[in-house]
Enzyme design. Structure first.
Site, PDB file in Angstrom:
ATOM      1  CG  ASP A  51     -27.940  31.361 -19.782  1.00  0.00           C
ATOM      2  OD1 ASP A  51     -28.745  30.714 -19.153  1.00  0.00           O
ATOM      3  OD2 ASP A  51     -26.753  31.192 -20.101  1.00  0.00           O
ATOM      4  CG  ASP A  99     -28.678  31.379 -15.000  1.00  0.00           C
ATOM      5  OD1 ASP A  99     -27.891  31.062 -13.964  1.00  0.00           O
ATOM      6  OD2 ASP A  99     -28.360  32.211 -15.834  1.00  0.00           O
ATOM      7  CG  ASP A 106     -25.946  34.533 -15.043  1.00  0.00           C
ATOM      8  OD1 ASP A 106     -25.384  34.084 -14.248  1.00  0.00           O
ATOM      9  OD2 ASP A 106     -25.799  34.354 -16.420  1.00  0.00           O
TER      10      ASP A 106
END
Length: 786
Positions: free
Chosen positions: A604, A608, A410
């Protein structure tokens, strides 16, 4: 979930209402899931010959090491007397109180019986397991010792009629073996307990570092109380040098807090009003007044301890090999011992010789080494990770992290810091950089927008704003020192001031690099522009390079626009970018990436979550405030991507250590059982076999301890993933009848994933299907049987 000490997994798994059982040989604990009562579970454990108590209760039994030392000391005293009578007289001619062989044989019997009683736990546990048709290592020890003792019982009567009583006395009595076997095994158990204790040093040091007291502020007065008495909402004070007792938030003061116990980062973190603090960290400077937010088992520190302990209690997939072998190992050894005895008798050897060979086979066999091969390495590896701020939630996570072929990262908060910062300042020709930054800071000081905060924190405000108004989609207008300050996009500012061509060009260049450019004007005077962006973490680019050397494909998976994502990716050295993906879309991308092999999703742990759950390894990157993200398998407490590369190295080192342990455990038995059976020219006695068995488990534990010296941040020996572990995975969908509920799903899933060629099974009772991710050749008969 209940935790039981010194428990027996097989006995508990048969209790009605128990769904799963996980035993840790290292921490002497058991995690049980299901609806069975604690009383039923404890009763089953005690029936199996062990002691048990719920987590937190005192067990009416001392620690293992003192008990073993006491048993060994008493055994040694009696053995000295026994060995004086046998070896001392026979080999060195030492004087005896009598020359009557029957009396001496009777004394040997009493001394051997005393040693066997002292070590009676082997016999109660061994024969209890044999009666339950689940023989264990204690069964082999008990059978070997009792066989030696039982055979020797018939010898004293023969001494009265034997033609050569002395030869019979010296060659047919095995009382010293009957005593020496349990004594030597106790030596091995003690060495094993000591080495197992060393493998849990990381966990012990964590527990010892837990804060004991807190300086609580009640009724305006400060007083020191045990940390167990601190409640959520209590105010507590932390002075320089004090340990923070519980998780909290800073209300007053500032300080530098050493968070190395959580994150592995040695540089103290600055803490100010509004910042969060965690238990077991140390305030190095300043004074902090905080409010408790999480106490007891809910603190970050307690969750870390629980994670390290749980990792040791869960089994890595590679442990299935040892489990399958161990299930048939002891019965097989007993059959081999009987065959060896019968074979030597048929070959014309004496009954005493044949019995000695059979006893040797029983005693030298070592299922303990097989059982310890995986958990000791998992515990040490988990401890090494915990010391460096890398938390593996399970043994499976520790094993599989090193097998990842791809890592999807990410962008925000993972590759970047997650907080916008001013990166470029472009003042107008007649304006200094300090004036632009100062007036922009004053103009933005009344806004809570992340971009405004980045600008206002970049410089000291030049003046004080008395009015602030946002212009949606354009920018803002404020009033400071009697002048109107405006900021926003180029189109908006162009309505009030002329923007020079060179600044427009620079702004376009910065925008192409994924940065947000803010233009500023004072009345009709153009002040300049400032570029704001979410900057890379300091170690991101280096970490991406390290992952590449490890053979891991790195993909940036971002919900941001493609231009910004690609700009950040270029800076970080990431070649593959998938941008504009919503959280639910990330899960689909992960599913596609799994065709390359095992995939890690790094994020995190919140937005996600679907992707973290879908990935083979979910990795949560954080600063320790949300380490219990349910969707993650691994937590990087320090928040840096270099820890991901370190986790891959540590995983590979731990897996290599497990393979070494399993190899030597198998090799030991493959070599020693034929040797004990007398198939080689060298004949070894049961006593030597007992010593060899004791050392095998000790050696496995000591080999695992070598992981403590492994430098997880040293990438000089990095090698790409082996080709066979990057192969494309295949899926197979099968129909299953009869599933009625989620419990049925769990049962079928567990049965299917025990198959060696199935790496994962997704089961649905509603659809009546199971989607198998295959790691080997599909075997329909094996699936149907499972």
């Amino acid at each position: 979930m209940r935790r039981l000490r010194r428990a027996c997994g097989e006995a508990v798994s048969s209790v009605v209402g128990v769904e799963s059982v996980s035993v840790s040989l290292l921490t002497n604990s058991m995690a049980v899931e299901g609806i069975a009562s604690a009383e039923d579970i404890i009763r089953a454990v005690e029936k199996a010959g062990y002691g048990a108590a719920p987590e937190g209760a005192e067990v009416a039994e001392n620690d293992e090491i003192p008990i073993l030392k006491r048993r060994l000391g008493l055994s040694a005293v009696v053995l000295l007397a026994l060995m004086y009578i046998t070896m001392g007289h026979n080999m060195f001619g030492w004087p005896l109180p009598t020359n009557n062989l029957v009396t001496l044989a009777f004394v040997q019997m009493l001394l051997a019986l005393a040693v066997m009683v002292i070590n009676g736990k082997f016999f109660t546990s061994g024969f209890s397991a044999l009666i339950r048709k689940s023989p264990n290592m204690d069964t082999l020890v008990a059978l070997g010792s009792c066989a030696s003792f039982g055979w020797s019982l018939f010898v004293p009567g023969k001494l009265f009629t034997a033609a050569d009583p002395m030869a019979l006395y010296m060659n047919e009595l095995y009382f010293e073996s009957a005593a020496m076997i349990p004594a030597l095994i106790t030596v091995g158990k003690l060495l094993e307990a000591i080495s197992k204790g060393r493998t849990t040093d990381a966990l012990k040091s964590l527990m010892k570092s837990a804060p004991k007291t807190a300086k609580v502020i009640r009724d305006g007065a400060e007083r020191e109380v045990p940390v167990s008495e601190v409640a959520v909402g209590d105010l507590f004070a932390v002075r320089a040098g004090d340990m923070i007792p519980v998780d909290g938030v800073v209300l007053e003061g500032s300080g530098g807090v050493d968070e190395s116990s959580l994150t592995g980062e040695s540089v103290p973190a600055d803490k100010n009003v509004g910042d969060k603090v965690s238990a077991a960290t140390i305030n190095k400077s300043g004074f902090l007044k905080c409010r408790a937010t999480r106490v007891g088992a809910d603190t970050t520190f307690s969750q870390i301890v629980r994670m390290v302990s749980d990792a040791a209690a869960t089994k890595a997939p590679i442990a299935r090999i040892a489990d399958k072998v161990s299930a048939i190992f002891v019965p097989t050894v007993i059959i081999i011992a009987l065959v060896v005895i019968a074979g030597w008798l048929i070959a014309g050897q004496s009954a005493a010789f044949a019995l000695a060979r059979g006893i040797s086979v029983l005693v030298i066999s070592c299922p303990c080494a097989l059982g310890l091969a995986t958990p000791v390495a998992v515990m040490v590896g988990s401890g090494v990770g915990a010391r460096n701020g890398i938390l593996f939630k399970t043994g499976e996570a520790l094993e599989n992290t090193g097998k990842i072929a791809a890592a999807a990262l990410d962008k925000t908060g993972t590759v970047t810091k997650g907080q916008p910062e001013v990166t470029d300042v472009l003042p107008a020709e007649s304006v200094s950089e300090a004036e632009l930054a100062g007036k922009a800071a004053a103009a933005e000081s009344m806004s809570d927008h992340p971009l405004a905060k980045a600008v206002s924190s970049w410089s000291e405000p030049m003046g004080e704003a008395s009015f602030y108004k946002e212009i949606p989609g354009k920018g803002f207008e404020s009033l400071a020192e009697g002048k109107t300050l405006r900021g926003g996009n180029g189109g908006y500012i162009s309505d009030f001031a002329e923007i020079p061509y060179n600044i427009k060009e620079d702004a376009e260049r910065l925008s192409a690099a994924g940065k947000t450019v803010l233009f500023f004007a004072e009345d009709d005077r153009f002040l300049g522009a400032m570029a704001v962006a979410d900057t890379l973490k300091e170690d991101s680019a280096a970490a991406v390079g390290q992952l590449g050397k490890l053979g891991v494909d790195v993909i940036m998976l971002s919900g941001d626009n493609e231009r910004t994502a690609k700009a950040v990716a270029r800076e970080a050295g990431i070649d593959e970018v998938i941008a504009g993906v919503l959280p639910e879309g990330k899960e689909e991308v992960i599913r596609a990436l799994r065709k390359r092999g095992k995939v890690a999703m790094v994020g995190d742990g919140i937005n996600d979550a679907p992707a973290l759950t879908r990935a083979d390894i979910g990795v949560a990157v954080g600063n320790g405030t949300d380490i219990a993200a349910e969707s993650a398998d691994v937590v990087l407490m320090g928040g840096g991507l270099s820890d991901l590369a370190a986790a891959v190295r540590l995983s590979r080192a731990a897996l290599g250590n497990i393979r070494e342990n399993l190899f030597w455990a198998f090799f030991y038995n493959a070599l020693c059982i034929p040797l004990a059976a007398g198939l080689f020219p060298w004949k070894i006695s049961p006593m030597i076999c007992a010593a060899a068995m004791s050392l095998s488990s000790f050696s496995v534990c000591m080999n695992a301890l070598r992981l403590n010296f492994f430098d997880i941040y040293d990438g000089r020996r990095d090698k790409p993933l082996r080709r066979k572990e990057r192969k494309t995975t295949m899926e197979k969908t099968i129909k299953i009848k009869g599933m009625m509920c989620p419990h049925c799903e769990a049962t079928v899933k567990k049965a299917l994933e025990l198959l060696t060629f199935v790496s994962e099974a997704e089961v649905s009772h509603e659809k009546g299907t199971a989607v198998l991710t295959l790691s080997g050749r599909f075997d329909e008969d094996a699936v149907r049987k499972a």
